[in-house]
Motif scaffolding. Structure first.
Motif, mmCIF file in Angstrom:
data_model
loop_
_atom_site.group_PDB
_atom_site.id
_atom_site.type_symbol
_atom_site.label_atom_id
_atom_site.label_comp_id
_atom_site.label_asym_id
_atom_site.label_seq_id
_atom_site.Cartn_x
_atom_site.Cartn_y
_atom_site.Cartn_z
ATOM 1 N N SER A 84 0.810 -1.219 0.000
ATOM 2 C CA SER A 84 0.000 0.000 0.000
ATOM 3 C C SER A 84 0.847 1.275 0.000
ATOM 4 C CB SER A 84 -0.915 0.025 1.235
ATOM 5 O OG SER A 84 -0.142 0.171 2.416
ATOM 6 N N VAL A 85 2.154 1.159 -0.228
ATOM 7 C CA VAL A 85 3.051 2.311 -0.133
ATOM 8 C C VAL A 85 3.452 2.803 -1.521
ATOM 9 C CG1 VAL A 85 5.228 3.187 0.772
ATOM 10 C CG2 VAL A 85 3.946 1.487 2.072
ATOM 11 N N TYR A 86 3.207 4.091 -1.780
ATOM 12 C CA TYR A 86 3.553 4.679 -3.075
ATOM 13 C C TYR A 86 4.080 6.094 -2.853
ATOM 14 C CZ TYR A 86 0.969 0.874 -5.243
ATOM 15 O OH TYR A 86 0.539 -0.375 -5.639
ATOM 16 N N ASP A 87 5.099 6.475 -3.640
ATOM 17 C CA ASP A 87 5.557 7.856 -3.596
ATOM 18 C C ASP A 87 5.360 8.562 -4.936
ATOM 19 O OD1 ASP A 87 7.492 6.690 -5.134
ATOM 20 O OD2 ASP A 87 9.139 7.044 -3.727
ATOM 21 N N ASP A 88 4.799 7.820 -5.916
ATOM 22 C CA ASP A 88 4.481 8.407 -7.219
ATOM 23 C C ASP A 88 2.966 8.588 -7.306
ATOM 24 O OD1 ASP A 88 3.533 7.670 -10.251
ATOM 25 O OD2 ASP A 88 5.363 8.894 -10.225
ATOM 26 N N PRO A 89 2.485 9.825 -7.472
ATOM 27 C CA PRO A 89 1.035 10.063 -7.476
ATOM 28 C C PRO A 89 0.283 9.279 -8.538
ATOM 29 C CG PRO A 89 2.228 12.132 -7.228
ATOM 30 C CD PRO A 89 3.255 11.084 -7.553
ATOM 31 N N GLY A 90 0.860 9.094 -9.724
ATOM 32 C CA GLY A 90 0.178 8.353 -10.774
ATOM 33 C C GLY A 90 -0.008 6.895 -10.395
ATOM 34 N N ALA B 43 -0.022 13.201 -1.621
ATOM 35 C CA ALA B 43 -1.397 12.777 -1.358
ATOM 36 C C ALA B 43 -2.386 13.604 -2.160
ATOM 37 C CB ALA B 43 -1.694 12.891 0.134
ATOM 38 N N LEU B 44 -2.167 14.903 -2.221
ATOM 39 C CA LEU B 44 -3.085 15.781 -2.958
ATOM 40 C C LEU B 44 -3.063 15.494 -4.451
ATOM 41 C CD1 LEU B 44 -2.353 19.115 -1.067
ATOM 42 C CD2 LEU B 44 -4.451 17.765 -0.946
ATOM 43 N N GLU B 45 -1.871 15.286 -5.015
ATOM 44 C CA GLU B 45 -1.773 14.961 -6.436
ATOM 45 C C GLU B 45 -2.416 13.615 -6.729
ATOM 46 O OE1 GLU B 45 2.269 15.329 -7.856
ATOM 47 O OE2 GLU B 45 2.573 17.144 -6.659
ATOM 48 N N THR B 46 -2.341 12.711 -5.756
ATOM 49 C CA THR B 46 -2.959 11.393 -5.922
ATOM 50 C C THR B 46 -4.463 11.498 -6.025
ATOM 51 O OG1 THR B 46 -1.170 10.239 -4.754
ATOM 52 C CG2 THR B 46 -3.311 9.139 -4.856
ATOM 53 N N ILE B 47 -5.095 12.182 -5.084
ATOM 54 C CA ILE B 47 -6.558 12.227 -5.102
ATOM 55 C C ILE B 47 -7.076 13.023 -6.298
ATOM 56 C CG2 ILE B 47 -6.661 11.899 -2.606
ATOM 57 C CD1 ILE B 47 -7.432 14.806 -2.291
ATOM 58 N N GLU B 48 -6.264 13.958 -6.802
ATOM 59 C CA GLU B 48 -6.665 14.686 -8.007
ATOM 60 C C GLU B 48 -6.664 13.784 -9.240
ATOM 61 O OE1 GLU B 48 -3.958 17.910 -8.281
ATOM 62 O OE2 GLU B 48 -4.883 19.086 -6.671
ATOM 63 N N SER B 49 -5.844 12.719 -9.195
ATOM 64 C CA SER B 49 -5.717 11.813 -10.343
ATOM 65 C C SER B 49 -6.647 10.612 -10.270
ATOM 66 C CB SER B 49 -4.259 11.328 -10.458
ATOM 67 O OG SER B 49 -3.377 12.422 -10.610
ATOM 68 N N VAL B 50 -7.293 10.406 -9.121
ATOM 69 C CA VAL B 50 -8.193 9.259 -8.951
ATOM 70 C C VAL B 50 -9.480 9.509 -9.731
ATOM 71 C CG1 VAL B 50 -9.645 8.039 -7.290
ATOM 72 C CG2 VAL B 50 -7.255 8.565 -6.715
ATOM 73 N N SER B 51 -9.921 8.497 -10.465
ATOM 74 C CA SER B 51 -11.157 8.641 -11.249
ATOM 75 C C SER B 51 -12.373 8.110 -10.504
ATOM 76 C CB SER B 51 -11.015 7.906 -12.589
ATOM 77 O OG SER B 51 -10.770 6.519 -12.382
ATOM 78 N N GLY B 52 -12.163 7.214 -9.542
ATOM 79 C CA GLY B 52 -13.270 6.636 -8.800
ATOM 80 C C GLY B 52 -13.829 7.578 -7.753
ATOM 81 N N ASP B 53 -14.967 7.175 -7.184
ATOM 82 C CA ASP B 53 -15.668 8.006 -6.203
ATOM 83 C C ASP B 53 -15.491 7.419 -4.809
ATOM 84 O OD1 ASP B 53 -17.293 9.940 -5.083
ATOM 85 O OD2 ASP B 53 -19.149 8.849 -5.505
#
Length: 396
Positions: A34-40, A84-94
């Motif tokens: 569950s660990v990521y440092d790349d927002p994409g 974290a912010l860049e991640t949630i901006e890139s998420v397509s799901g709800d």
């Protein structure tokens, strides 16, 4: 039970169990999947493995809560927030996005830029945290903790003799301490309580976790929804003799039991499987019987602490719980004459009857007393006979 609205997601008794999936942007976190440092890459993981698998909430941690690692400062957490912010901006799901932090400053920044709720692992040790959450009008999960930002969850390390009283500290057990820790510094209207499973200090034992789990229903007396984080925990693994990577089956068994005992949110890394286990627990925890406009419910209480909360919520003197706590039955929809008849029947049994503020009838008493009431009601006509039949099914 007081329900909570988390950015439009209902949490509480009136809603199905909610699943909180986990994403970490902390390089030191011990759970690699569950660990990521790349927002994409993080966004793809959230879409496919969390939201796609059934997560209602995505909890994003900026640092590992493992006590072996140094605690990050608020500034250090803020330095990681952009991922974290860049991640949630890139998420397509709800989903509802939760920021895991102990700092009000970090929570404020996250909520201002796109997050929906807060997961406070230090139990409002930062005194500004409840104010920030109220100003943003968001839900906040409050984990039981001493008022110490660097020692989250270590409730047994609190000087309870000084903070509460010497007499209380002498007689309180570990679960009492957890319960009291959740009360410390108050609860917002949108607080979700978390009894803090896991090894938060050297003093906390696996038996402490097991006893907390056994008594999970007691936390319902706080009148807030409950979150539990038990995924692959040591107190479960030891029972089955399984290491972390082999603990999914015991986690799922415990998830069903936790929901049946009153948990509303399950925090997990294994979203799809946990969702199914939670639905099973929810399906078999139902204790209500409804016939036409008549509802008979066996209240899920296993201690006087729980019953006091139920009674107070219904406008009945909570002191009743000091004498009766074996069984509590709530009946709604009765005509006034049927309520009077029930009172006369109960007066002859080892039980008591009370009328709540919304015309509910509460019958509290011993198993023997409730059984006697059941027998008498089954011999009555109409709605009272239906009540008797419902009680018979509940007591089987």
């Amino acid at each position: 039970m007081h329900n909570v609205d988390a950015a439009g997601l209902g949490i509480g008794d009136d809603h199905p169990p909610r699943i909180m999936g986990v994403l970490n942007v902390s390089e030191e976190s011990p759970y690699d999947p569950s660990v990521y440092d790349d927002p994409g890459e993080a966004a793809r993981y959230v879409d496919e493995e969390l939201i796609g698998a059934g997560a209602d909430i995505v909890d994003i941690g900026l640092e590992s809560a493992n006590k072996r690692f140094d605690v990050l400062s608020a500034d250090e957490e803020l330095d990681r927030l952009h991922v974290a912010l860049e991640t949630i901006e890139s998420v397509s799901g709800d989903a509802v996005f939760s920021i895991e932090t102990r700092y009000a400053e970090v929570a404020d920044a996250a909520l201002s830029k796109g997050f929906d709720m807060v997961n406070d692992i230090a139990g409002f040790a930062d005194p500004e945290m409840p104010t920030v959450c109220e100003e943003h009008d968001v839900a906040v999960a409050k984990m039981a903790s001493p008022p110490n930002l660097e020692r989250p969850g270590a409730v047994e390390e609190t000087d309870w003799a000084a903070r509460k009283s010497a007499d209380w500290a002498e007689r309180a057990d570990y679960v009492d301490q957890v319960y009291e820790a959740l009360k410390q510094n108050g609860l917002t209207d949108k607080t979700i309580v978390d009894p803090a499973f896991g090894g938060w200090s050297e003093a906390q034992t696996l038996e402490d976790d097991r006893e907390t789990f056994r008594r999970l229903r007691e936390f319902r007396a706080l009148d807030r929804p409950m979150l539990v984080s038990i995924n692959r925990k040591n107190f479960l693994g030891e029972i089955a003799g399984r290491e972390t990577d082999e603990r999914l089956p015991v986690s799922l068994a415990a998830t069903s039991m936790a929901v049946e005992r009153g948990a509303h949110v399950i925090r997990t890394h294994d979203v799809a499987e946990t969702r199914d286990a939670a639905l099973i627990g929810d399906a078999f925890s139902e204790r209500s019987r409804t016939v036409d406009d008549l509802s008979v419910t066996r209240l899920d209480v296993h201690s006087s602490r729980e019953l006091r909360a139920y009674l107070d919520e219904r406008g009945v003197d909570p002191a009743v719980a000091d004498d009766w706590y074996a069984l509590a039955i709530e009946i709604e929809g009765l005509r006034s004459e049927d309520r009077d008849r029930i009172r006369s029947i109960v007066d002859d049994a080892d039980a008591s009857v009370y009328r709540g503020t919304n015309n509910q009838v509460l019958i509290v008493g011993s198993v023997t007393g409730i059984s006697a009431v059941k027998t008498c009601l089954r011999d009555e006509d109409g709605d009272l006979s239906s009540v008797g039949e419902s009680l018979a099914q509940m007591l089987e």
